[in-house]
Motif scaffolding. Sequence first.
Motif, PDB file in Angstrom:
ATOM      1  N   ARG A 231       0.852  -1.198   0.000  1.00 25.96           N
ATOM      2  CA  ARG A 231       0.000   0.000   0.000  1.00 25.96           C
ATOM      3  C   ARG A 231       0.888   1.248   0.000  1.00 25.96           C
ATOM      4  O   ARG A 231       1.883   1.320   0.711  1.00 25.96           O
ATOM      5  CB  ARG A 231      -0.918  -0.003   1.200  1.00 25.96           C
ATOM      6  CG  ARG A 231      -1.856   1.203   1.264  1.00 25.96           C
ATOM      7  CD  ARG A 231      -2.918   1.014   2.320  1.00 25.96           C
ATOM      8  NE  ARG A 231      -3.781  -0.114   1.984  1.00 25.96           N
ATOM      9  CZ  ARG A 231      -4.814  -0.487   2.738  1.00 25.96           C
ATOM     10  NH1 ARG A 231      -5.106   0.149   3.856  1.00 25.96           N
ATOM     11  NH2 ARG A 231      -5.558  -1.524   2.374  1.00 25.96           N
ATOM     12  N   ILE A 232       0.486   2.207  -0.795  1.00 26.53           N
ATOM     13  CA  ILE A 232       1.228   3.450  -0.941  1.00 26.53           C
ATOM     14  C   ILE A 232       0.396   4.578  -0.348  1.00 26.53           C
ATOM     15  O   ILE A 232      -0.779   4.751  -0.702  1.00 26.53           O
ATOM     16  CB  ILE A 232       1.538   3.736  -2.435  1.00 26.53           C
ATOM     17  CG1 ILE A 232       2.396   2.618  -3.014  1.00 26.53           C
ATOM     18  CG2 ILE A 232       2.234   5.073  -2.588  1.00 26.53           C
ATOM     19  CD1 ILE A 232       2.589   2.728  -4.505  1.00 26.53           C
ATOM     20  N   PHE A 233       1.001   5.354   0.548  1.00 25.61           N
ATOM     21  CA  PHE A 233       0.352   6.540   1.118  1.00 25.61           C
ATOM     22  C   PHE A 233       1.042   7.768   0.529  1.00 25.61           C
ATOM     23  O   PHE A 233       2.274   7.904   0.661  1.00 25.61           O
ATOM     24  CB  PHE A 233       0.460   6.549   2.653  1.00 25.61           C
ATOM     25  CG  PHE A 233      -0.228   5.383   3.301  1.00 25.61           C
ATOM     26  CD1 PHE A 233      -1.580   5.438   3.605  1.00 25.61           C
ATOM     27  CD2 PHE A 233       0.477   4.214   3.594  1.00 25.61           C
ATOM     28  CE1 PHE A 233      -2.217   4.360   4.222  1.00 25.61           C
ATOM     29  CE2 PHE A 233      -0.158   3.141   4.199  1.00 25.61           C
ATOM     30  CZ  PHE A 233      -1.501   3.206   4.505  1.00 25.61           C
ATOM     31  N   ALA A 234       0.266   8.625  -0.152  1.00 25.15           N
ATOM     32  CA  ALA A 234       0.864   9.766  -0.850  1.00 25.15           C
ATOM     33  C   ALA A 234      -0.003  11.000  -0.682  1.00 25.15           C
ATOM     34  O   ALA A 234      -1.237  10.915  -0.597  1.00 25.15           O
ATOM     35  CB  ALA A 234       1.027   9.454  -2.332  1.00 25.15           C
ATOM     36  N   ASN A 235       0.661  12.137  -0.593  1.00 27.20           N
ATOM     37  CA  ASN A 235      -0.025  13.437  -0.637  1.00 27.20           C
ATOM     38  C   ASN A 235      -0.185  13.833  -2.101  1.00 27.20           C
ATOM     39  O   ASN A 235       0.813  13.986  -2.825  1.00 27.20           O
ATOM     40  CB  ASN A 235       0.779  14.495   0.109  1.00 27.20           C
ATOM     41  CG  ASN A 235       0.851  14.229   1.606  1.00 27.20           C
ATOM     42  OD1 ASN A 235      -0.128  13.804   2.199  1.00 27.20           O
ATOM     43  ND2 ASN A 235       2.021  14.470   2.198  1.00 27.20           N
ATOM     44  N   ILE A 236      -1.403  14.002  -2.538  1.00 26.59           N
ATOM     45  CA  ILE A 236      -1.661  14.376  -3.924  1.00 26.59           C
ATOM     46  C   ILE A 236      -1.909  15.882  -4.008  1.00 26.59           C
ATOM     47  O   ILE A 236      -2.103  16.557  -2.985  1.00 26.59           O
ATOM     48  CB  ILE A 236      -2.855  13.594  -4.482  1.00 26.59           C
ATOM     49  CG1 ILE A 236      -4.112  13.833  -3.655  1.00 26.59           C
ATOM     50  CG2 ILE A 236      -2.517  12.105  -4.548  1.00 26.59           C
ATOM     51  CD1 ILE A 236      -5.339  13.112  -4.174  1.00 26.59           C
ATOM     52  N   LYS A 237      -1.914  16.383  -5.241  1.00 29.60           N
ATOM     53  CA  LYS A 237      -2.079  17.822  -5.434  1.00 29.60           C
ATOM     54  C   LYS A 237      -3.530  18.222  -5.213  1.00 29.60           C
ATOM     55  O   LYS A 237      -4.452  17.497  -5.621  1.00 29.60           O
ATOM     56  CB  LYS A 237      -1.647  18.222  -6.845  1.00 29.60           C
ATOM     57  CG  LYS A 237      -0.157  18.039  -7.096  1.00 29.60           C
ATOM     58  CD  LYS A 237       0.203  18.499  -8.484  1.00 29.60           C
ATOM     59  CE  LYS A 237       1.688  18.357  -8.744  1.00 29.60           C
ATOM     60  NZ  LYS A 237       2.071  18.807 -10.100  1.00 29.60           N
ATOM     61  N   LYS A 238      -3.706  19.357  -4.579  1.00 34.94           N
ATOM     62  CA  LYS A 238      -5.057  19.845  -4.338  1.00 34.94           C
ATOM     63  C   LYS A 238      -5.655  20.430  -5.620  1.00 34.94           C
ATOM     64  O   LYS A 238      -4.923  20.843  -6.531  1.00 34.94           O
ATOM     65  CB  LYS A 238      -5.071  20.881  -3.229  1.00 34.94           C
ATOM     66  CG  LYS A 238      -4.279  22.144  -3.548  1.00 34.94           C
ATOM     67  CD  LYS A 238      -4.329  23.117  -2.385  1.00 34.94           C
ATOM     68  CE  LYS A 238      -3.546  24.391  -2.711  1.00 34.94           C
ATOM     69  NZ  LYS A 238      -3.605  25.372  -1.598  1.00 34.94           N
ATOM     70  N   SER A 239      -6.984  20.472  -5.660  1.00 39.76           N
ATOM     71  CA  SER A 239      -7.695  20.993  -6.830  1.00 39.76           C
ATOM     72  C   SER A 239      -8.922  21.748  -6.358  1.00 39.76           C
ATOM     73  O   SER A 239      -9.116  21.968  -5.152  1.00 39.76           O
ATOM     74  CB  SER A 239      -8.081  19.852  -7.769  1.00 39.76           C
ATOM     75  OG  SER A 239      -8.888  18.919  -7.102  1.00 39.76           O
ATOM     76  N   SER A 240      -9.798  22.108  -7.301  1.00 43.09           N
ATOM     77  CA  SER A 240     -10.952  22.929  -6.963  1.00 43.09           C
ATOM     78  C   SER A 240     -11.959  22.193  -6.086  1.00 43.09           C
ATOM     79  O   SER A 240     -12.688  22.805  -5.312  1.00 43.09           O
ATOM     80  CB  SER A 240     -11.629  23.410  -8.249  1.00 43.09           C
ATOM     81  OG  SER A 240     -12.058  22.293  -9.020  1.00 43.09           O
ATOM     82  N   GLN A 241     -12.007  20.846  -6.187  1.00 46.12           N
ATOM     83  CA  GLN A 241     -12.993  20.070  -5.433  1.00 46.12           C
ATOM     84  C   GLN A 241     -12.399  19.381  -4.201  1.00 46.12           C
ATOM     85  O   GLN A 241     -13.048  18.542  -3.583  1.00 46.12           O
ATOM     86  CB  GLN A 241     -13.622  19.016  -6.350  1.00 46.12           C
ATOM     87  CG  GLN A 241     -14.384  19.605  -7.520  1.00 46.12           C
ATOM     88  CD  GLN A 241     -15.005  18.537  -8.392  1.00 46.12           C
ATOM     89  OE1 GLN A 241     -14.901  17.347  -8.077  1.00 46.12           O
ATOM     90  NE2 GLN A 241     -15.681  18.961  -9.448  1.00 46.12           N
ATOM     91  N   SER A 242     -11.161  19.688  -3.879  1.00 44.84           N
ATOM     92  CA  SER A 242     -10.516  19.047  -2.730  1.00 44.84           C
ATOM     93  C   SER A 242     -10.259  20.064  -1.633  1.00 44.84           C
ATOM     94  O   SER A 242     -10.427  21.277  -1.814  1.00 44.84           O
ATOM     95  CB  SER A 242      -9.202  18.402  -3.166  1.00 44.84           C
ATOM     96  OG  SER A 242      -8.267  19.409  -3.506  1.00 44.84           O
ATOM     97  N   GLY A 243      -9.820  19.517  -0.496  1.00 43.88           N
ATOM     98  CA  GLY A 243      -9.444  20.374   0.605  1.00 43.88           C
ATOM     99  C   GLY A 243      -8.018  20.870   0.443  1.00 43.88           C
ATOM    100  O   GLY A 243      -7.374  20.651  -0.592  1.00 43.88           O
ATOM    101  N   PRO A 244      -7.475  21.478   1.502  1.00 49.40           N
ATOM    102  CA  PRO A 244      -6.118  22.006   1.396  1.00 49.40           C
ATOM    103  C   PRO A 244      -5.046  20.936   1.404  1.00 49.40           C
ATOM    104  O   PRO A 244      -3.926  21.167   0.960  1.00 49.40           O
ATOM    105  CB  PRO A 244      -5.996  22.925   2.609  1.00 49.40           C
ATOM    106  CG  PRO A 244      -6.978  22.372   3.587  1.00 49.40           C
ATOM    107  CD  PRO A 244      -8.115  21.829   2.782  1.00 49.40           C
ATOM    108  N   ASN A 245      -5.359  19.715   1.896  1.00 48.21           N
ATOM    109  CA  ASN A 245      -4.329  18.682   2.019  1.00 48.21           C
ATOM    110  C   ASN A 245      -4.907  17.307   1.657  1.00 48.21           C
ATOM    111  O   ASN A 245      -5.122  16.451   2.521  1.00 48.21           O
ATOM    112  CB  ASN A 245      -3.770  18.671   3.446  1.00 48.21           C
ATOM    113  CG  ASN A 245      -2.530  17.817   3.567  1.00 48.21           C
ATOM    114  OD1 ASN A 245      -1.863  17.522   2.587  1.00 48.21           O
ATOM    115  ND2 ASN A 245      -2.241  17.386   4.790  1.00 48.21           N
ATOM    116  N   PRO A 246      -5.163  17.033   0.348  1.00 48.01           N
ATOM    117  CA  PRO A 246      -5.727  15.741  -0.037  1.00 48.01           C
ATOM    118  C   PRO A 246      -4.672  14.637   0.040  1.00 48.01           C
ATOM    119  O   PRO A 246      -3.487  14.869  -0.157  1.00 48.01           O
ATOM    120  CB  PRO A 246      -6.193  15.981  -1.473  1.00 48.01           C
ATOM    121  CG  PRO A 246      -5.315  17.063  -1.972  1.00 48.01           C
ATOM    122  CD  PRO A 246      -5.020  17.953  -0.804  1.00 48.01           C
ATOM    123  N   MET A 247      -5.112  13.415   0.298  1.00 46.81           N
ATOM    124  CA  MET A 247      -4.225  12.262   0.406  1.00 46.81           C
ATOM    125  C   MET A 247      -4.868  11.064  -0.284  1.00 46.81           C
ATOM    126  O   MET A 247      -6.078  11.043  -0.534  1.00 46.81           O
ATOM    127  CB  MET A 247      -3.939  11.930   1.878  1.00 46.81           C
ATOM    128  CG  MET A 247      -3.211  13.007   2.647  1.00 46.81           C
ATOM    129  SD  MET A 247      -2.883  12.527   4.361  1.00 46.81           S
ATOM    130  CE  MET A 247      -1.825  11.107   4.086  1.00 46.81           C
TER     131      MET A 247
END
Length: 326
Positions: A231-247
């Motif tokens: 399993r990979i845990f990664a911080n992804i880039k935020k966008s218009s429909q996400s919060g400030p810190n999507p994962m």
Amino acid sequence: MADNENTTKVESQKPEGTPEEESSEDLLSLESLDSILEKEDPDFAKSLEAIGPDDPSNPIVIEESDLEYKVEDEIKYWSRQEGWRKKLATVLPFVPKLTYYLRLQHMALRLTWRKTKEQTIHFIKNLGPNIKHWIAGVMAKIKGGIGAFAATFKEFSLIKKLGFLVLVLVTGVSAVVLYKIATNKLVPHKEELFLPSLEDWADKKEFFESNEVEPFYDSTRVAQNIFSTQRIFANIKKSSQSGPNPMAALEFYVEGTDADVVVEIKDREPEVKDLFLSIVEDVTYDQIATAEGKQMLCERLRKEINKILTKGKVRRIFFKTAVIKP
């Protein structure tokens, strides 16, 4: 002195012994010619009298300018018109100049057409003789060149003559060999050097419909070379429909073309995990939240992992689990 200044008289010389009647020519004077014309054709004689002699005091002079058609002549022509033409020239005074220009252009085109037509006819009529003359000139030059070469060749010594003949022979043989090499006629090939297809060597050929064919890799009778990643845990880039810190927490199935691919991925699992992590961190929440985005991510992972593998290739990658936090 007076005797020596007599007017010059031209006498016709006649051979001695020629009678006077035979020596005199039947010469007609202008008066006798007029009388004959009056007798034979009175009407023509009267027409000649009506013409009369030229008047030296009033000579007829035709100047070049009298033969030119000028703008003034066109204006006079329009001024003599009646009806709508006269009204048109009055309302539009530039019409005579325009028609004068068009008339000149029409005359120039006619002259050009006649000149071109005559030149074309002349060219066609003289085409045969010109070609014949050209061929004769070429043959004369060739003949002259051969004659000059023969004269020069005669002055060569015996050694130079033999050397020239050998050079000509070698050049001809070389040209023939090069031609045969270029056309594959020097060493003909009875068989193809490479085997593009096994069809020619097969005992028989069979044709199958598409619905009768079983996929090789997806067949249940073929071992599925599938490897499950950690399993990979990664911080992804935020966008218009996400919060400030999507994962995102992701697991993948990796399918190789053979067992060696699975073994290599297992041996290099930390390197493969870091590769997947860097790629997942580069996507946005909007991309990974959709089915098209997930499919695009799997295709990108497949291309990148195939760049580092040394044994075989990865056939496809698909999600095992996917947990995404906005």
